[in-house]
Design a protein around this motif. Sequence first.
Motif, PDB file in Angstrom:
ATOM      1  N   GLY A 184       0.815  -1.212   0.000  1.00 37.71           N
ATOM      2  CA  GLY A 184       0.000   0.000   0.000  1.00 37.71           C
ATOM      3  C   GLY A 184       0.848   1.261   0.000  1.00 37.71           C
ATOM      4  N   ARG A 185       0.387   2.278   0.718  1.00 39.44           N
ATOM      5  CA  ARG A 185       1.155   3.517   0.856  1.00 39.44           C
ATOM      6  C   ARG A 185       2.184   3.328   1.948  1.00 39.44           C
ATOM      7  NH1 ARG A 185      -0.753   8.054   2.353  1.00 39.44           N
ATOM      8  NH2 ARG A 185       0.469   9.277   0.912  1.00 39.44           N
ATOM      9  N   VAL A 186       3.449   3.568   1.622  1.00 39.74           N
ATOM     10  CA  VAL A 186       4.560   3.263   2.505  1.00 39.74           C
ATOM     11  C   VAL A 186       5.131   4.537   3.113  1.00 39.74           C
ATOM     12  CG1 VAL A 186       6.797   2.123   2.699  1.00 39.74           C
ATOM     13  CG2 VAL A 186       5.106   1.286   1.050  1.00 39.74           C
ATOM     14  N   PHE A 200      -0.913   5.786   5.991  1.00 42.79           N
ATOM     15  CA  PHE A 200       0.015   4.779   5.471  1.00 42.79           C
ATOM     16  C   PHE A 200      -0.484   3.393   5.820  1.00 42.79           C
ATOM     17  CE2 PHE A 200       2.771   8.521   6.172  1.00 42.79           C
ATOM     18  CZ  PHE A 200       3.231   8.693   4.880  1.00 42.79           C
ATOM     19  N   ASP A 201      -0.154   2.435   4.959  1.00 38.18           N
ATOM     20  CA  ASP A 201      -0.515   1.034   5.193  1.00 38.18           C
ATOM     21  C   ASP A 201       0.655   0.229   5.735  1.00 38.18           C
ATOM     22  OD1 ASP A 201      -3.218   1.245   3.935  1.00 38.18           O
ATOM     23  OD2 ASP A 201      -1.988   1.732   2.181  1.00 38.18           O
ATOM     24  N   SER A 202       1.859   0.764   5.585  1.00 39.30           N
ATOM     25  CA  SER A 202       3.067   0.095   6.067  1.00 39.30           C
ATOM     26  C   SER A 202       4.146   1.151   6.261  1.00 39.30           C
ATOM     27  CB  SER A 202       3.532  -0.974   5.059  1.00 39.30           C
ATOM     28  OG  SER A 202       3.773  -0.392   3.787  1.00 39.30           O
ATOM     29  N   VAL A 203       5.236   0.752   6.900  1.00 35.60           N
ATOM     30  CA  VAL A 203       6.320   1.697   7.143  1.00 35.60           C
ATOM     31  C   VAL A 203       7.658   1.015   6.864  1.00 35.60           C
ATOM     32  CG1 VAL A 203       6.362   1.126   9.619  1.00 35.60           C
ATOM     33  CG2 VAL A 203       7.366   3.274   8.836  1.00 35.60           C
ATOM     34  N   MET A 204       8.559   1.733   6.203  1.00 41.06           N
ATOM     35  CA  MET A 204       9.881   1.230   5.886  1.00 41.06           C
ATOM     36  C   MET A 204      10.856   1.684   6.969  1.00 41.06           C
ATOM     37  SD  MET A 204      11.495  -0.606   3.671  1.00 41.06           S
ATOM     38  CE  MET A 204      10.433  -0.579   2.223  1.00 41.06           C
ATOM     39  N   ALA A 205      11.642   0.740   7.486  1.00 37.88           N
ATOM     40  CA  ALA A 205      12.564   1.062   8.571  1.00 37.88           C
ATOM     41  C   ALA A 205      13.622   2.050   8.132  1.00 37.88           C
ATOM     42  CB  ALA A 205      13.221  -0.210   9.101  1.00 37.88           C
ATOM     43  N   SER A 206      14.007   2.026   6.865  1.00 39.08           N
ATOM     44  CA  SER A 206      14.916   3.048   6.354  1.00 39.08           C
ATOM     45  C   SER A 206      14.569   3.302   4.902  1.00 39.08           C
ATOM     46  CB  SER A 206      16.384   2.612   6.460  1.00 39.08           C
ATOM     47  OG  SER A 206      16.764   1.811   5.386  1.00 39.08           O
ATOM     48  N   GLY A 207      14.751   4.533   4.477  1.00 37.20           N
ATOM     49  CA  GLY A 207      14.392   4.903   3.120  1.00 37.20           C
ATOM     50  C   GLY A 207      13.631   6.201   3.123  1.00 37.20           C
ATOM     51  N   GLU A 208      13.334   6.699   1.945  1.00 40.40           N
ATOM     52  CA  GLU A 208      12.629   7.960   1.838  1.00 40.40           C
ATOM     53  C   GLU A 208      11.147   7.747   2.103  1.00 40.40           C
ATOM     54  OE1 GLU A 208      13.405   9.377  -2.016  1.00 40.40           O
ATOM     55  OE2 GLU A 208      15.552   9.648  -1.707  1.00 40.40           O
ATOM     56  N   SER A 209      10.492   8.757   2.615  1.00 36.53           N
ATOM     57  CA  SER A 209       9.086   8.633   2.946  1.00 36.53           C
ATOM     58  C   SER A 209       8.221   8.867   1.712  1.00 36.53           C
ATOM     59  CB  SER A 209       8.714   9.657   4.023  1.00 36.53           C
ATOM     60  OG  SER A 209       8.883  10.972   3.534  1.00 36.53           O
ATOM     61  N   GLY A 210       6.947   8.493   1.858  1.00 36.41           N
ATOM     62  CA  GLY A 210       5.986   8.727   0.783  1.00 36.41           C
ATOM     63  C   GLY A 210       5.654   7.468   0.033  1.00 36.41           C
ATOM     64  N   VAL A 211       4.710   7.578  -0.871  1.00 36.13           N
ATOM     65  CA  VAL A 211       4.193   6.406  -1.553  1.00 36.13           C
ATOM     66  C   VAL A 211       5.190   5.816  -2.538  1.00 36.13           C
ATOM     67  CG1 VAL A 211       1.798   7.089  -1.308  1.00 36.13           C
ATOM     68  CG2 VAL A 211       3.085   7.890  -3.283  1.00 36.13           C
ATOM     69  N   TYR A 212       6.249   6.523  -2.880  1.00 36.05           N
ATOM     70  CA  TYR A 212       7.203   6.007  -3.845  1.00 36.05           C
ATOM     71  C   TYR A 212       8.454   5.439  -3.179  1.00 36.05           C
ATOM     72  CZ  TYR A 212       4.200   8.430  -7.086  1.00 36.05           C
ATOM     73  OH  TYR A 212       3.114   8.837  -7.790  1.00 36.05           O
ATOM     74  N   THR A 213       8.392   5.188  -1.864  1.00 34.86           N
ATOM     75  CA  THR A 213       9.520   4.602  -1.161  1.00 34.86           C
ATOM     76  C   THR A 213       9.914   3.279  -1.807  1.00 34.86           C
ATOM     77  OG1 THR A 213       8.803   5.601   0.907  1.00 34.86           O
ATOM     78  CG2 THR A 213      10.300   3.746   1.075  1.00 34.86           C
ATOM     79  N   ARG A 214      11.215   3.067  -1.988  1.00 37.71           N
ATOM     80  CA  ARG A 214      11.711   1.826  -2.563  1.00 37.71           C
ATOM     81  C   ARG A 214      11.457   0.677  -1.595  1.00 37.71           C
ATOM     82  NH1 ARG A 214      15.580   1.711  -6.460  1.00 37.71           N
ATOM     83  NH2 ARG A 214      16.742   0.137  -5.342  1.00 37.71           N
ATOM     84  N   LEU A 215      11.015  -0.455  -2.139  1.00 34.71           N
ATOM     85  CA  LEU A 215      10.711  -1.597  -1.297  1.00 34.71           C
ATOM     86  C   LEU A 215      11.837  -2.628  -1.284  1.00 34.71           C
ATOM     87  CD1 LEU A 215       6.927  -2.158  -2.053  1.00 34.71           C
ATOM     88  CD2 LEU A 215       7.994  -0.874  -0.204  1.00 34.71           C
ATOM     89  N   GLU A 217      14.686  -1.966   0.229  1.00 34.42           N
ATOM     90  CA  GLU A 217      15.577  -1.478   1.270  1.00 34.42           C
ATOM     91  C   GLU A 217      15.061  -1.906   2.647  1.00 34.42           C
ATOM     92  OE1 GLU A 217      18.340   0.044   0.748  1.00 34.42           O
ATOM     93  OE2 GLU A 217      18.135   0.401  -1.400  1.00 34.42           O
ATOM     94  N   GLU A 218      15.890  -2.620   3.399  1.00 33.13           N
ATOM     95  CA  GLU A 218      15.643  -2.894   4.800  1.00 33.13           C
ATOM     96  C   GLU A 218      14.304  -3.566   5.088  1.00 33.13           C
ATOM     97  OE1 GLU A 218      18.094  -2.670   6.818  1.00 33.13           O
ATOM     98  OE2 GLU A 218      19.417  -1.639   5.430  1.00 33.13           O
ATOM     99  N   GLU A 219      13.733  -3.212   6.243  1.00 34.08           N
ATOM    100  CA  GLU A 219      12.537  -3.875   6.754  1.00 34.08           C
ATOM    101  C   GLU A 219      11.271  -3.102   6.428  1.00 34.08           C
ATOM    102  OE1 GLU A 219      11.189  -3.700  11.149  1.00 34.08           O
ATOM    103  OE2 GLU A 219      12.239  -5.620  10.957  1.00 34.08           O
ATOM    104  N   LEU A 220      10.270  -3.813   5.963  1.00 34.62           N
ATOM    105  CA  LEU A 220       8.956  -3.234   5.730  1.00 34.62           C
ATOM    106  C   LEU A 220       8.017  -3.782   6.793  1.00 34.62           C
ATOM    107  CD1 LEU A 220       7.081  -1.555   3.766  1.00 34.62           C
ATOM    108  CD2 LEU A 220       6.488  -3.771   2.752  1.00 34.62           C
ATOM    109  N   LEU A 221       7.472  -2.892   7.619  1.00 33.32           N
ATOM    110  CA  LEU A 221       6.548  -3.282   8.673  1.00 33.32           C
ATOM    111  C   LEU A 221       5.132  -3.036   8.170  1.00 33.32           C
ATOM    112  CD1 LEU A 221       6.704  -4.318  11.641  1.00 33.32           C
ATOM    113  CD2 LEU A 221       6.302  -1.953  12.344  1.00 33.32           C
ATOM    114  N   VAL A 222       4.367  -4.121   8.020  1.00 36.17           N
ATOM    115  CA  VAL A 222       3.018  -4.047   7.468  1.00 36.17           C
ATOM    116  C   VAL A 222       2.024  -4.057   8.625  1.00 36.17           C
ATOM    117  CG1 VAL A 222       1.377  -5.121   5.894  1.00 36.17           C
ATOM    118  CG2 VAL A 222       3.819  -5.294   5.441  1.00 36.17           C
ATOM    119  N   PHE A 223       1.088  -3.124   8.615  1.00 35.89           N
ATOM    120  CA  PHE A 223       0.188  -2.957   9.744  1.00 35.89           C
ATOM    121  C   PHE A 223      -0.927  -3.999   9.808  1.00 35.89           C
ATOM    122  CE2 PHE A 223       1.310   1.783   9.362  1.00 35.89           C
ATOM    123  CZ  PHE A 223       2.418   1.614  10.166  1.00 35.89           C
ATOM    124  N   ASN A 224      -1.483  -4.383   8.674  1.00 34.25           N
ATOM    125  CA  ASN A 224      -2.645  -5.262   8.665  1.00 34.25           C
ATOM    126  C   ASN A 224      -2.223  -6.696   8.355  1.00 34.25           C
ATOM    127  OD1 ASN A 224      -5.162  -6.592   7.966  1.00 34.25           O
ATOM    128  ND2 ASN A 224      -6.056  -4.549   7.791  1.00 34.25           N
TER     129      ASN A 224
END
Length: 250
Positions: A184-186, A200-215, A217-224
């Motif tokens: 979703g929106r990262v 946001f639907d998930s959050v990247m532990a490192s990387g640029e913010s916003g919906v175009y964040t590269r996936l 890189e590092e850890e993606l924490l998904v909320f649902n």
Amino acid sequence: PCTACGEIFQKPHLLEAHQTLKHAVSDLPGSDPGHNIVQIIFKSGWPESKPFPTITRILKIHNSPKILSKFEEYREAVKSKAARHGAHTRRRDERCIADGNEPMRFHCSTFLCDLGHNGDSAICSQQFCNICGIIKSGFSPKLDGIATLSTSWRAHVAIPEDIEREFRFMNVKRAMLVCRVIAGRVGSDSDEVEKEDGGFDSVMASGESGVYTRLDEEELLVFNPRAVLPCFVIVYSVFCTFLGFYCSKR
């Protein structure tokens, strides 16, 4: 009748429960083209300087219709929300609208049974067998988020190296889940991200913010928890020469 074993059931929900428990996984043989693809994906992110993993078996997960429908329903919800957000802000996120922004990610966890051994397709009901619990019911909604990693190596080191040694009395082993993820929106950890705010639907532990964040890189924490669909289980072992024991038993 069950299409896998022929056993007859009087009600559809009994058949579904039977298939969920008794035919949850199947061995993916080396002759199957998918076996090589999963193996390459698994080993591609492993550093050459680290002990290389030995794959014992690759299992294909047969997700229940209930889990599959929840995954697809969540994708549609994310797509709809992205479309509304894009129309409101004039900043359309095409990937979210198209498929919910779906990458393939890794999640490492532990199990206690002989999952998939000698072609066994059943999962166990032990309380602390995490892999079987995830296959049966999906990820727990009680979690603050589901950690998914870009490579198998990153997922492997997310679990303490000595977990098998510390819990050897329980026969704890580790396995790798290869998962489809609706990102979703990262957001990023630099943003003030809340699960309930709908931004946001998930959050990247490192990387640029916003919906175009590269996936990648590092850890993606998904909320649902409905956003993560495990597709394959890789049972593997890594010999740690500096400790003198297997990081994961076969």
